[in-house]
Design an enzyme around this catalytic site. Sequence first.
Site, PDB file in Angstrom:
ATOM      1  N   THR A 186       0.855  -1.190   0.000  1.00 36.76           N
ATOM      2  CA  THR A 186       0.000   0.000   0.000  1.00 36.76           C
ATOM      3  C   THR A 186       0.890   1.239   0.000  1.00 36.76           C
ATOM      4  O   THR A 186       2.051   1.166   0.411  1.00 36.76           O
ATOM      5  CB  THR A 186      -0.882   0.045   1.256  1.00 36.76           C
ATOM      6  N   GLU A 331      -6.043  -3.383  -0.879  1.00 37.59           N
ATOM      7  CA  GLU A 331      -6.463  -4.508  -0.031  1.00 37.59           C
ATOM      8  C   GLU A 331      -7.643  -5.272  -0.616  1.00 37.59           C
ATOM      9  O   GLU A 331      -8.050  -6.293  -0.089  1.00 37.59           O
ATOM     10  CB  GLU A 331      -6.860  -3.990   1.365  1.00 37.59           C
ATOM     11  N   LYS A 439     -14.379  18.166  10.520  1.00 37.65           N
ATOM     12  CA  LYS A 439     -15.388  18.153  11.577  1.00 37.65           C
ATOM     13  C   LYS A 439     -15.613  19.577  12.059  1.00 37.65           C
ATOM     14  O   LYS A 439     -14.780  20.133  12.748  1.00 37.65           O
ATOM     15  CB  LYS A 439     -14.945  17.237  12.724  1.00 37.65           C
ATOM     16  N   TRP A 444     -20.112  17.033   9.879  1.00 38.35           N
ATOM     17  CA  TRP A 444     -18.995  16.653   9.016  1.00 38.35           C
ATOM     18  C   TRP A 444     -19.132  17.317   7.653  1.00 38.35           C
ATOM     19  O   TRP A 444     -20.215  17.357   7.082  1.00 38.35           O
ATOM     20  CB  TRP A 444     -18.981  15.122   8.821  1.00 38.35           C
TER      21      TRP A 444
HETATM   22  P1  AMP Z   1      -5.198   2.472  -2.933  1.00 43.74           P
HETATM   23  O1  AMP Z   1      -5.128   1.305  -2.043  1.00 43.74           O
HETATM   24  O2  AMP Z   1      -3.903   3.214  -3.037  1.00 43.74           O
HETATM   25  O3  AMP Z   1      -5.745   2.088  -4.266  1.00 43.74           O
HETATM   26  O4  AMP Z   1      -6.193   3.522  -2.282  1.00 43.74           O
HETATM   27  C1  AMP Z   1      -7.500   3.155  -1.951  1.00 43.74           C
HETATM   28  C2  AMP Z   1      -8.274   4.371  -1.539  1.00 43.74           C
HETATM   29  O5  AMP Z   1      -8.426   5.270  -2.640  1.00 43.74           O
HETATM   30  C3  AMP Z   1      -9.688   4.071  -1.114  1.00 43.74           C
HETATM   31  O6  AMP Z   1      -9.769   3.601   0.195  1.00 43.74           O
HETATM   32  C4  AMP Z   1     -10.357   5.429  -1.303  1.00 43.74           C
HETATM   33  O7  AMP Z   1     -10.088   6.301  -0.228  1.00 43.74           O
HETATM   34  C5  AMP Z   1      -9.662   5.969  -2.520  1.00 43.74           C
HETATM   35  N1  AMP Z   1     -10.486   5.725  -3.715  1.00 43.74           N
HETATM   36  C6  AMP Z   1     -10.374   4.749  -4.618  1.00 43.74           C
HETATM   37  N2  AMP Z   1     -11.300   4.873  -5.582  1.00 43.74           N
HETATM   38  C7  AMP Z   1     -12.045   5.957  -5.267  1.00 43.74           C
HETATM   39  C8  AMP Z   1     -13.174   6.625  -5.856  1.00 43.74           C
HETATM   40  N3  AMP Z   1     -13.725   6.221  -6.993  1.00 43.74           N
HETATM   41  N4  AMP Z   1     -13.656   7.704  -5.210  1.00 43.74           N
HETATM   42  C9  AMP Z   1     -13.116   8.162  -4.063  1.00 43.74           C
HETATM   43  N5  AMP Z   1     -12.060   7.595  -3.474  1.00 43.74           N
HETATM   44  C10 AMP Z   1     -11.519   6.503  -4.063  1.00 43.74           C
END
Ligand code: AMP
Length: 542
Positions: A186, A331, A439, A444
């Site tokens: 990650t 994940e 917040k 929120w």
């Molecule tokens: P990653 O593991 O680097 O792919 O990041 C995952 C995170 O990216 C998710 O938990 C979200 O916070 C954000 N994310 C992924 N897709 C979207 C989406 N379509 N809209 C908003 N946030 C997103």
Amino acid sequence: MLGQMQNHPLLISALITHAERHHADGEIVSRRVEGDIHRTDWATLAKRSRQVANALDADQLPAGTRVATVAWNGYRHMELYFGVSGSQRVLHTLNPRLHPQQLAWIINHAEDTVVCFDTTFTPLIAAVHSKCPTVKRWVALCDADKLPADSGIPNLVSYEGWLAAQSSNYRWPQFDENTASSLCYTSGTTGNPKGVLYSHRSTLLHAYAAALPDSLNLSARDAVLPVVPMFHVNAWGLPYAAAAVGCKLVFPGPAMDGKSIYELIEGEQVSLAAGVPTVWQMLLGHLQAGGLKFSKLNRTVIGGSACPPAMLTTFQDVYGVEVLHAWGMTEMSPLGTACTLKNKQLALDDAGRLKVRLKQGRVVYGVDMKIVDGEGKELPWDGRTYGDLLVRGPWIIDQYFRAEGDSPLVDGWFPTGDVATIDADGFMQITDRSKDVIKSGGEWISSIDVENVAMAHPAVAMAACIGMPHPKWDERPIVVVALKPGAELSRDDMLAFYEGKIAKWQIPDDVVFVQSIPLGATGKMMKVSLREQLKGYVLPGV
Ligand code: AMP
């Protein structure tokens, strides 16, 4: 009583065998770091994947060995995807945009034995190799006569030389489908990055689900351009799903600018392209500047960050390209939801449909989700109540690599760290990352909502909303804005633009103009860096 059906394990090697047998001449086109456009097909790619497997056997690397890549999207990277995992080793895709120190940390944590890298990254590898004692072989992804000279990298071979010595005869081993297949860390915005170890089973189930009509709707008739990097959650699983359906694949290599992507889309008649909003912003900028149109592109998958409304409407109304807004995480392999409409929503008027399309969508079958409050109590699906989003399913993480015994799950559910609403039809909408939500006076404010309004202003290239400490309200939002080249916009005009678009109390207290918004290794806004940049900032009137 057991069922009496054949018990074939779900293995990644079966995907490439299928693509070779049924889509032998299906094209794989790659823009290379060499600067040219390379063409191959599924049959040749399968053959060379078997050579990769033989090369790893020749190096006597046991099952489970981690073979890493530091590479752009291209056919050699694809060969490693299948050759490494298919031969029961673990493909570890490294993100080259990370700091060298972080990269070395990950290589050591994963105990990578082989690292294959595009020659663009020779300086990066030269900087880290001495800190990576587990690596026994470095492979430069190039022709034998293009091996970087005097790099000082030990045990360095060229990929083509490494493969040329090997036969393409190889029998893919059969083993338990729960065996590890690939590893991705990650981005780790806080603390050290964490490893997510996918299995053959999770990868194949995810590939089936990703291809479904209400997911990415992939078929043999598609030409697919994954702009999303193969080092970011296996390019959203597209390499595997593409092999399953036998579509044409088009890889952008290192050239992600608007002009290069546009030329590839048009030159290769791409029908579906997938990437994060920042990439599409560059592409749309190029189209607008040159008065260009698409001839064949009909779908874009937008995920990784929220798709701004202005981007969705521009793609659809100006260019006739359907936007598929999707959500997921490393994940989750990564696909969790995709926003395709049911008949009921199709019957809505334009404004009603747009409202739904901007949501992150419905779960893909296989994923289950819920929202909960601070005490873990499940919240209603009314489209208004927001809570922490939890997920579970066969391609969702159980535990992080090398953190066994320290389960991230809560009663069998994985907490995503996202805050969301879910409506009565099951459409989920992310309101924020839980750490980014503002917040204000017990209420929120969604930073995504505040950003979306700013991004709809024609002068704004990118906007980030962050919360600032306030003595009365706890936090109040400010919007940090990077303008388009040559554009002008005053603080007051930016704030006036918010009038009537969101509730008065959600309108930011201030506008801070910056040259550019810092982006992370996967193209997401780095709010942590932005907060550091704004250290010492005080809200007006405080
Ligand atoms: P990653 O593991 O680097 O792919 O990041 C995952 C995170 O990216 C998710 O938990 C979200 O916070 C954000 N994310 C992924 N897709 C979207 C989406 N379509 N809209 C908003 N946030 C997103």
